[in-house]
Design a protein around this motif. Structure first.
Motif, PDB file in Angstrom:
ATOM      1  N   MET A   1      -3.746  41.794 -52.545  1.00 29.28           N
ATOM      2  CA  MET A   1      -2.713  42.628 -53.152  1.00 29.28           C
ATOM      3  C   MET A   1      -2.524  42.328 -54.639  1.00 29.28           C
ATOM      4  N   PRO A   2      -2.222  43.361 -55.436  1.00 28.70           N
ATOM      5  CA  PRO A   2      -2.025  43.175 -56.872  1.00 28.70           C
ATOM      6  C   PRO A   2      -0.997  42.092 -57.179  1.00 28.70           C
ATOM      7  N   ASN A   3      -1.340  41.222 -58.135  1.00 33.61           N
ATOM      8  CA  ASN A   3      -0.493  40.125 -58.625  1.00 33.61           C
ATOM      9  C   ASN A   3      -0.360  38.979 -57.627  1.00 33.61           C
ATOM     10  N   ASN A   4      -1.184  38.975 -56.577  1.00 34.58           N
ATOM     11  CA  ASN A   4      -1.133  37.873 -55.615  1.00 34.58           C
ATOM     12  C   ASN A   4      -1.398  36.526 -56.291  1.00 34.58           C
ATOM     13  N   GLY A   5      -2.229  36.542 -57.328  1.00 34.17           N
ATOM     14  CA  GLY A   5      -2.571  35.294 -58.013  1.00 34.17           C
ATOM     15  C   GLY A   5      -1.399  34.629 -58.699  1.00 34.17           C
ATOM     16  N   ASP A   6      -0.311  35.367 -58.896  1.00 35.49           N
ATOM     17  CA  ASP A   6       0.870  34.798 -59.550  1.00 35.49           C
ATOM     18  C   ASP A   6       1.874  34.192 -58.561  1.00 35.49           C
ATOM     19  N   VAL A   7       1.585  34.270 -57.269  1.00 33.97           N
ATOM     20  CA  VAL A   7       2.519  33.765 -56.261  1.00 33.97           C
ATOM     21  C   VAL A   7       2.520  32.237 -56.246  1.00 33.97           C
ATOM     22  N   ILE A   8       3.707  31.661 -56.162  1.00 29.83           N
ATOM     23  CA  ILE A   8       3.872  30.212 -56.015  1.00 29.83           C
ATOM     24  C   ILE A   8       4.233  29.906 -54.567  1.00 29.83           C
ATOM     25  N   ILE A   9       3.477  29.009 -53.953  1.00 31.46           N
ATOM     26  CA  ILE A   9       3.747  28.587 -52.580  1.00 31.46           C
ATOM     27  C   ILE A   9       4.567  27.294 -52.634  1.00 31.46           C
ATOM     28  N   PHE A  10       5.762  27.333 -52.109  1.00 34.36           N
ATOM     29  CA  PHE A  10       6.710  26.233 -52.249  1.00 34.36           C
ATOM     30  C   PHE A  10       6.144  24.914 -51.753  1.00 34.36           C
ATOM     31  N   THR A  11       5.484  24.908 -50.605  1.00 35.12           N
ATOM     32  CA  THR A  11       4.977  23.664 -50.036  1.00 35.12           C
ATOM     33  C   THR A  11       3.886  23.035 -50.895  1.00 35.12           C
ATOM     34  N   GLU A  12       3.292  23.819 -51.801  1.00 32.83           N
ATOM     35  CA  GLU A  12       2.219  23.311 -52.651  1.00 32.83           C
ATOM     36  C   GLU A  12       2.687  23.012 -54.072  1.00 32.83           C
ATOM     37  N   GLN A  13       3.815  23.617 -54.497  1.00 29.36           N
ATOM     38  CA  GLN A  13       4.314  23.429 -55.864  1.00 29.36           C
ATOM     39  C   GLN A  13       5.838  23.310 -55.831  1.00 29.36           C
ATOM     40  N   GLN A  14       6.321  22.291 -55.147  1.00 25.45           N
ATOM     41  CA  GLN A  14       7.755  22.174 -54.908  1.00 25.45           C
ATOM     42  C   GLN A  14       8.550  21.981 -56.198  1.00 25.45           C
ATOM     43  N   GLU A  15       8.075  21.146 -57.103  1.00 31.58           N
ATOM     44  CA  GLU A  15       8.833  20.889 -58.321  1.00 31.58           C
ATOM     45  C   GLU A  15       8.931  22.135 -59.187  1.00 31.58           C
ATOM     46  N   GLU A  16       7.817  22.859 -59.353  1.00 28.42           N
ATOM     47  CA  GLU A  16       7.822  24.072 -60.142  1.00 28.42           C
ATOM     48  C   GLU A  16       8.722  25.123 -59.519  1.00 28.42           C
ATOM     49  N   ALA A  17       8.634  25.262 -58.184  1.00 19.31           N
ATOM     50  CA  ALA A  17       9.475  26.237 -57.493  1.00 19.31           C
ATOM     51  C   ALA A  17      10.950  25.905 -57.640  1.00 19.31           C
ATOM     52  N   ALA A  18      11.294  24.630 -57.494  1.00 16.46           N
ATOM     53  CA  ALA A  18      12.691  24.213 -57.622  1.00 16.46           C
ATOM     54  C   ALA A  18      13.215  24.494 -59.028  1.00 16.46           C
ATOM     55  N   ARG A  19      12.390  24.250 -60.038  1.00 17.02           N
ATOM     56  CA  ARG A  19      12.801  24.525 -61.414  1.00 17.02           C
ATOM     57  C   ARG A  19      13.060  26.017 -61.634  1.00 17.02           C
ATOM     58  N   LEU A  20      12.162  26.849 -61.112  1.00  9.86           N
ATOM     59  CA  LEU A  20      12.310  28.297 -61.294  1.00  9.86           C
ATOM     60  C   LEU A  20      13.556  28.825 -60.605  1.00  9.86           C
ATOM     61  N   VAL A  21      13.842  28.317 -59.413  1.00 10.86           N
ATOM     62  CA  VAL A  21      15.050  28.746 -58.697  1.00 10.86           C
ATOM     63  C   VAL A  21      16.297  28.320 -59.461  1.00 10.86           C
ATOM     64  N   ALA A  22      16.306  27.086 -59.960  1.00 10.02           N
ATOM     65  CA  ALA A  22      17.476  26.579 -60.685  1.00 10.02           C
ATOM     66  C   ALA A  22      17.714  27.344 -61.983  1.00 10.02           C
ATOM     67  N   GLU A  23      16.639  27.800 -62.624  1.00  9.89           N
ATOM     68  CA  GLU A  23      16.757  28.488 -63.907  1.00  9.89           C
ATOM     69  C   GLU A  23      16.945  29.996 -63.767  1.00  9.89           C
ATOM     70  N   ALA A  24      16.788  30.525 -62.561  1.00  7.68           N
ATOM     71  CA  ALA A  24      16.843  31.975 -62.366  1.00  7.68           C
ATOM     72  C   ALA A  24      18.252  32.515 -62.598  1.00  7.68           C
ATOM     73  N   SER A  25      18.305  33.714 -63.155  1.00  5.56           N
ATOM     74  CA  SER A  25      19.579  34.428 -63.262  1.00  5.56           C
ATOM     75  C   SER A  25      19.757  35.418 -62.110  1.00  5.56           C
ATOM     76  N   VAL A  26      18.637  35.809 -61.498  1.00  6.32           N
ATOM     77  CA  VAL A  26      18.666  36.717 -60.348  1.00  6.32           C
ATOM     78  C   VAL A  26      17.639  36.242 -59.326  1.00  6.32           C
ATOM     79  N   ILE A  27      18.028  36.212 -58.056  1.00  5.42           N
ATOM     80  CA  ILE A  27      17.097  35.888 -56.974  1.00  5.42           C
ATOM     81  C   ILE A  27      17.118  37.034 -55.968  1.00  5.42           C
ATOM     82  N   PHE A  28      15.971  37.638 -55.755  1.00 10.61           N
ATOM     83  CA  PHE A  28      15.836  38.671 -54.730  1.00 10.61           C
ATOM     84  C   PHE A  28      15.350  38.023 -53.440  1.00 10.61           C
ATOM     85  N   CYS A  29      16.060  38.285 -52.350  1.00  4.83           N
ATOM     86  CA  CYS A  29      15.725  37.743 -51.034  1.00  4.83           C
ATOM     87  C   CYS A  29      15.268  38.911 -50.162  1.00  4.83           C
ATOM     88  N   LEU A  30      13.970  38.948 -49.861  1.00  5.78           N
ATOM     89  CA  LEU A  30      13.385  40.114 -49.211  1.00  5.78           C
ATOM     90  C   LEU A  30      12.917  39.807 -47.794  1.00  5.78           C
TER      91      LEU A  30
END
Length: 337
Positions: free
Chosen positions: A62-91
């Motif tokens: 699927m288009p843009n699949n390469g930009d997906v972050i998998i939490f179990t593989e990049q926990q620190e990066e994912a945690a930083r992005l969640v903490a810095e987000a102004s909007v979180i979409f839960c789908l």
């Protein structure tokens, strides 16, 4: 709760946005997430899709699949992005437990949380809700969110259309479930007009099995299928050793339960799989039989009436025995015409 005008105002300027979806994402989870991603990046937002776990390789096209972050593989990066987000979409989920350890990070985040979902009994963690249990897929709701609420339908390009079509196609059982209403067909037709190649998408999702996956399916049907005619029920149970025997990877059990349900006269089917941490159940039914009630009442789960899931900490054989034991309580419904 945010009002729609307030949400529009928020999204009118570039935001740091995280999109997340449920554990072991399926076609609808990834289709809705990457479809929304493709829309939001056109608006100038800084967007990341974070999945709690990995997902089937037959969705990686699927288009843009390469930009997906998998939490179990990049926990620190994912945690930083969640903490810095102004909007979180839960789908495609509505309780934070469905995203595992990521759930508490989302709960603690200061971001505005937008839920887009079609499951029963949502948890109150969101600030804006696009929720309809009658929708066939979260991808349908994302389409309606973009077109009807944000009035940005002109930004549904080929990439967005392809992702949303995938979500609708997979969650509607290739348009065969009762949730595939005339309106769903109209949306699908519009997505095709906008560039979704329906034949290619079907091929990439359904005709893309590994040899191991096909042999595993054959083994399940030949050796593990148990048909209980007294209850119009079929069960397939699989041990973790059997998964290892066929080098099973994420997605290899996807759809196996539907073969059991396809047997003439069967009204309830279950795939019961022993994973490393617990036993997982995928339950399917026909007509008005409440598969979700069984999962919620007995197996710490839930879902839709005809498609639900659950889990248990008990040994596999005990879970299979428990599932069989509850059938007597539903015998009249299972044997009804």
């Amino acid at each position: 709760m945010l009002t729609l005008p307030e949400l529009k105002t928020l999204l009118a300027s570039p935001q740091h946005i995280v999109i997340t979806t449920h554990h072991k994402p399926d076609g609808d989870a990834m289709g809705s997430s990457l479809g929304l991603y493709g829309y939001l990046i056109q608006k100038g937002h800084h967007v990341k899709v974070i999945t709690p776990t990995d997902y089937p390789t037959f969705l990686h096209w699927m288009p843009n699949n390469g930009d997906v972050i998998i939490f179990t593989e990049q926990q620190e990066e994912a945690a930083r992005l969640v903490a810095e987000a102004s909007v979180i979409f839960c789908l495609d989920f509505n309780t934070l437990s469905r995203i595992n350890e990521l759930g508490e990070l989302v709960r603690a985040a200061s971001a505005k949380k937008i839920m887009i979902d079609h499951h029963l009994e949502p948890e109150d963690f969101d600030d804006y809700r696009c929720w309809d249990i009658n929708a066939c897929a979260a991808a349908q709701l994302v389409y309606e969110f973009i077109v009807n609420q944000l009035q940005d339908g002109e930004l549904i390009n080929k990439d967005v259309a392809s992702c949303l079509y995938t979500g609708i196609m997979t969650d509607s059982g290739s348009f065969r479930f009762s949730s595939a209403t005339a309106e769903v067909y109209r949306i699908a037709a519009n997505l095709i007009d906008l560039g979704a190649d329906q034949a290619k998408i079907h091929e990439l999702v359904y005709d893309n099995s590994s040899e191991n996956r096909l042999r595993f399916l054959g083994y399940c049907l030949s050796n593990k299928l148990e048909v209980l005619r007294d209850y119009n029920t079929a069960i397939i149970s699989v041990t973790k050793e059997e998964l290892a025997q066929y080098n099973s990877i994420t997605g290899d059990t996807e759809g196996v339960v539907n073969y059991a349900l396809s047997i003439n006269g069967i009204r309830l089917a279950a795939l019961i799989v022993e994973r490393t941490d617990k036993v997982k159940l995928s339950v399917r039914s026909t007509g008005v039989f409440p598969a979700n009630e069984i999962c919620k009442k007995y197996f710490n789960g839930g879902g839709h009436r005809n498609a639900a899931g659950g889990a248990s900490e008990k040994p596999l054989n005990d879970v299979v025995s428990e599932f069989k034991s509850i059938l007597e309580d539903y015998k009249e419904q299972l044997l009804a015409g």
